[in-house]
Design a protein around this motif. Structure first.
Motif, PDB file in Angstrom:
ATOM      1  N   LYS A   1       1.173   4.119  -3.031  1.00 20.05           N
ATOM      2  CA  LYS A   1       0.971   5.556  -2.852  1.00 20.05           C
ATOM      3  C   LYS A   1       2.150   6.317  -3.434  1.00 20.05           C
ATOM      4  CE  LYS A   1      -2.003   5.576   1.199  1.00 20.05           C
ATOM      5  NZ  LYS A   1      -1.996   5.710   2.651  1.00 20.05           N
TER       6      LYS A   1
ATOM      7  N   GLN B   1      -8.233  -5.736  -5.940  1.00 18.73           N
ATOM      8  CA  GLN B   1      -8.609  -5.245  -4.605  1.00 18.73           C
ATOM      9  C   GLN B   1      -9.503  -6.246  -3.896  1.00 18.73           C
ATOM     10  OE1 GLN B   1     -10.039  -1.299  -4.282  1.00 18.73           O
ATOM     11  NE2 GLN B   1      -8.626  -0.462  -5.779  1.00 18.73           N
TER      12      GLN B   1
ATOM     13  N   TYR C   1      -9.531   1.527   3.168  1.00 20.09           N
ATOM     14  CA  TYR C   1      -8.606   1.219   2.085  1.00 20.09           C
ATOM     15  C   TYR C   1      -9.213   0.077   1.288  1.00 20.09           C
ATOM     16  CZ  TYR C   1      -7.208  -2.216   5.577  1.00 20.09           C
ATOM     17  OH  TYR C   1      -7.223  -3.197   6.515  1.00 20.09           O
TER      18      TYR C   1
ATOM     19  N   ALA D   1       0.834  -1.207   0.000  1.00 19.94           N
ATOM     20  CA  ALA D   1       0.000   0.000   0.000  1.00 19.94           C
ATOM     21  C   ALA D   1       0.863   1.249   0.000  1.00 19.94           C
ATOM     22  CB  ALA D   1      -0.912  -0.024   1.223  1.00 19.94           C
TER      23      ALA D   1
ATOM     24  N   GLY E   1       1.556   3.553   4.431  1.00 16.49           N
ATOM     25  CA  GLY E   1       0.490   2.611   4.126  1.00 16.49           C
ATOM     26  C   GLY E   1       0.219   1.760   5.341  1.00 16.49           C
TER      27      GLY E   1
END
Lengths: 445, 407
Positions: free
Chosen positions: B126, B137, B277, B122, B342
């Motif tokens: 980013k 996902q 998330y 994560a 993250g």
């Protein structure tokens, strides 16, 4: 000299064993015979004059010898039953269904190094397992397996049991103190605290039964429960039975009261520093204890060797072999052959794909099973000790199973909860039980 | 020249006042303490002693060493000693490229290693500003929830084992084994999956995984309920854990506690709902919270989470879209210089990774926040004044994993 060594080297292992044993047997046998001839009369007279002592020694040796296979059986039971409860397979390597596994474990323990850590108090450290094991097997002396199968019918049987059984905790304390290990110390102290706390409700819970029977002898207590299963003390003294069961669980350090060897907290408790057969003695003593307390419970509360119901008819299977005369050897010789063939015949006739020798083998096995069952039925019907022993062991092993079941199911109680339970609940309850029993006896006369 | 007198060596390091036979004084004088611990050691009062539990001890959840100061059975003080499993993972990650860093973080919390992959992935996503395909996902949510169940069932068994029960751990291992097997069918590994990639996952769901998952889902709820019966209705278990190691909400927040341990103290903080998330905002689930804050509450919160995870998996299986599972990315990843954090809600709490990029293909710095490390500092305060046996119960209820603590 070299000729001797060459001969020795050529011998097979069996030959070597014979070469060593034969002279020993011959010389020893000759010596014993000579001794018996010379002093036989005196020895016989001494034995005759001291029958109780000889009886006590013989009974002790026999109980000691009984405990070892009993411990093996219980260890196997525990391994297998807990495995099945855990949805595992359990021991399955040695013997049928792994039944000899515990014996192999015992041999393994014997062969391990007997190590004494440098800082321990050597005499106490060495003596501790002996004390523990002796205390546990000596209590087996007074257990009435059957009226005819009691090692020592002491008048103070129950008192003897609690007194000698209480010695075990001295051994645990010795082990804990001498090991020079803080885990051992904690384990030993826990054992002492627990045993002292639970000894009191344990002893007080049977006082009601002593009032009812008027005797401390275990044989008398078992005799007082004759009749149907409603005469058992578990129904006449239910509160005492509950207290007694909880107390013996704590006395034999079983789950949920196994604080003395709580491996999650104090590694192995008093046995942390022990290895080899010394550890084995502790381990055996635990299982012998389980057997003994189960036997005591079934003797005191479950009617001992009495059957649950008195049958209205008494089956009698009178086989007087003497009337057969010359027919007896003929029968003994012919019956197995004829029986085997008769049992094999259906297999051979109705299963054509089975070969003849296989059918005969099957017939032999079936005949063996049938005749063993027949002899068993005859023994149970006609020999009272056999039937008594059967019922006694049935009850005892049911209780052993319950102990194993508890071990598989329950988590451990904390030491303060354990002690609080003994002093706050079990002790008042056992006193209440004594008062209630005494008042009931007074009222009913 | 003076004659040197040889002092007899002390036979015991435990008691400074041990009698030495043959020495000139009756008691050997206590030596001057060299360290703080030695000073504490030499100033033990009557009846007190130190017990050294671990690093080899039956119930320290890995290689943890606890120095317990006890008075009889009562714990006066407790000091965890860490570092027996230190591998320098953060430093290793700085010398590996971004893909390799993921497999270095993998074995940190080895009982739930998908979360240890999800957090750095994560953070790197980013940094890269990459959009993960929706199917990927969903697959991440599905596998993470499965891994959460595997971790919590293991916790349940360990909790029982630390309280002395033999059977629950083997019963709960059945559930864990089934999940681990299906994840092995998906990823090729049973423990350290290395399944998530920057921008997606490594491979789509396969047939064996789906058939195993379907078979398991049809009986999961029933199995887990039957396992619970052995513990939740057990008087001994409840009595040993109720009112034990009570952690109030203010202390928990001050100490930085997260995850089930925080929710058991009455703070309904769950990263999946509060800082959403992946596709968690589209899924329906409750955040189980209890107010007691004791060991029993921590246990029950985790049990509730198992049920919620099954609910999430059910929804994910119904709503999973088709499509690619991997975003289009260059083979060698060189993010722009910058920094990113993250975090995921792991089975033990917030598992976060703070990554700094200097524009090369290796992270300049990677800081890993592991919840077990935070929770381990509670063992001392929560156990003080209780008994030795309670140390194990508190430890088990906090559920630390030493792989993550020592990093």
């Amino acid at each position: 000299m070299s000729g001797l060594t060459t001969t020795w080297a050529r011998l097979t292992p069996a030959g070597r064993a014979l070469a060593v044993l034969l002279p020993i047997v011959v010389i020893g046998g000759a010596g014993t015979t000579a001794l018996l001839v010379a002093f036989g009369g005196a020895i016989g007279a001494t034995i005759g004059a001291n029958i109780p002592i000889v009886r006590f020694l013989a009974a002790s040796v026999i109980t000691f010898l009984i405990t070892v296979p009993t411990a093996f059986l219980l260890i196997y039971m525990e391994m297998k039953i807990i495995a099945l409860m855990n949805l595992r397979i359990g021991p399955d390597r040695v013997g049928p269904f792994g039944a000899v596994m515990s014996v192999v474990h015992g041999l393994k323990v014997l062969m391990k190094e007997d190590y004494t850590p440098p800082s321990v108090d050597v005499p106490v450290f060495t003596l501790a397992p002996v004390v523990v094991y002796t205390a546990s097997f000596m209590t087996l002396l007074v257990i009435p397996f059957a009226p005819a199968l009691t090692s020592m019918n002491l008048e103070l049987g129950l008192l003897y049991f609690f007194a000698v059984g209480g010695f075990g905790v001295v051994g645990l304390m010795m082990a804990g103190w001498s090991s020079f290990n803080k885990y051992s110390l904690l384990g030993g102290i826990r054992a002492a605290a627990q045993a002292i706390s639970y000894e009191i409700p344990l002893t007080l819970s049977v006082v009601g039964i002593v009032i009812l029977t008027g005797s401390l002898s275990l044989t008398a207590i078992v005799a007082a429960q004759s009749g149907s299963f409603l005469d058992w003390f578990i129904f006449r003294q239910p509160l005492a039975a509950i207290i007694f069961f909880i107390a013996i669980t704590a006395e034999s350090n079983r789950t949920p009261f196994d604080n003395t060897e709580a491996d999650q907290e104090i590694v192995a408790g008093f046995a942390t520093e022990y290895s080899g057969m010394r550890f084995g003695f502790f381990f055996f003593a635990e299982y012998v204890n389980v057997f003994i307390v189960s036997a005591l419970f079934s003797a005191v509360f479950l009617g001992g060797s009495h059957a649950p119901i008195n049958l209205p008819f008494h089956p009698e299977i009178n086989v007087d072999l003497g009337t057969l005369g010359i027919g007896l050897p003929l029968l003994a010789g012919l019956a197995p052959v004829v029986g085997t063939i008769l049992c094999a015949a259906p297999i051979w006739l109705f299963a054509p794909r089975v070969r003849t020798w296989q059918a005969l083998l099957g017939g032999f096995l079936i005949f063996g099973g049938l005749s063993t069952a027949a002899i068993g039925v005859w023994a149970v019907a006609m020999l009272p000790p056999v039937a008594d022993l059967l019922f006694f062991l049935l009850k005892t092993f049911t209780l052993v199973f319950i102990f194993v079941w508890m071990r598989g199911t329950l988590p451990r109680a904390r030491i303060d909860q354990l002690m609080g339970f003994a002093w706050k609940w079990l002790l008042p309850a056992s006193l209440l039980n004594i008062f209630a029993t005494a008042i009931a006896v007074l009222i009913t006369g | 020249m003076t004659t040197e007198t040889t002092r007899p060596t002390r036979p015991s390091l435990d008691d400074p006042r041990v009698a030495i036979p043959g020495s000139s004084s009756w008691y050997e004088p206590a030596p001057t303490p060299q360290t703080e611990r030695q000073a504490e050691f030499l100033n033990l009062r009557d009846g007190e002693m130190f017990i050294n539990m671990g690093p080899q001890h039956p119930s320290t959840h890995g290689v943890l060493r606890i120095i317990v100061k006890v008075n009889g059975e009562q714990v006066i003080d407790l000091d965890p000693v860490l570092g027996y499993l230190h591998r320098g993972v953060e430093k290793l990650c700085e010398n590996a490229d971004y893909h390799q860093a993921i497999c270095y973080t993998d074995p940190l919390e080895y009982v739930s290693s998908l979360f240890c992959e999800a957090a750095p992935v994560a953070a790197f996503e980013k940094l890269m500003d990459v959009e993960v395909p929706r199917r990927a996902q969903y697959i991440r949510v599905l596998t993470m929830e499965l891994n959460r169940i595997a971790s919590h069932t293991l916790f349940q068994g360990w909790m029982a084992l630390d309280l002395g029960g033999l059977t629950p751990i083997l019963w709960s291992f059945i559930e864990r084994d089934e999940i681990v097997d299906m994840l092995a069918a998906l990823t090729g590994q049973k423990l350290l999956y290395n399944y998530y990639r920057i921008g997606g996952v490594n491979g789509d769901l396969n047939h064996e995984f789906m058939s195993r998952l379907g078979a398991w889902m049809s009986r999961a709820a029933k199995h887990i309920d039957s396992n619970l019966g052995l513990m939740n209705e057990n008087e001994l278990f409840v009595r040993r854990t109720r009112d034990l190691g009570t952690l109030d909400a203010a202390t928990a927040l001050r100490m930085g506690v997260t995850g089930p341990n925080l929710r058991a103290s009455g703070v309904p903080f769950d990263l999946r709902r509060d800082r959403p998330y992946l596709v968690y905002p589209e899924l329906e689930f409750d955040v189980p919270t209890r107010t007691e804050g004791d060991a029993l509450a921590r246990y029950l919160v985790r049990i509730e989470e198992i049920k919620q995870s099954i609910r999430i998996i059910d929804q994910v299986l119904h709503e999973m879209p088709d499509g690619p599972v991997m975003a289009k990315l260059p083979r060698l990843i060189r993010p722009r210089p910058g920094r990113a954090f993250g975090a995921v809600e792991g089975p033990r709490g917030v598992y976060g990774v703070y990554a700094i990029s200097d524009g090369t293909d290796q992270p300049f710095r990677m800081r890993i926040h592991d919840p077990s490390f935070v929770h381990l500092q509670l063992v001392g305060p929560l156990t003080r004044g209780n008994l030795i046996a309670d140390t194990m119960a508190v430890m088990a209820s906090l559920d630390p994993v030493m792989g993550g603590v020592d990093k």
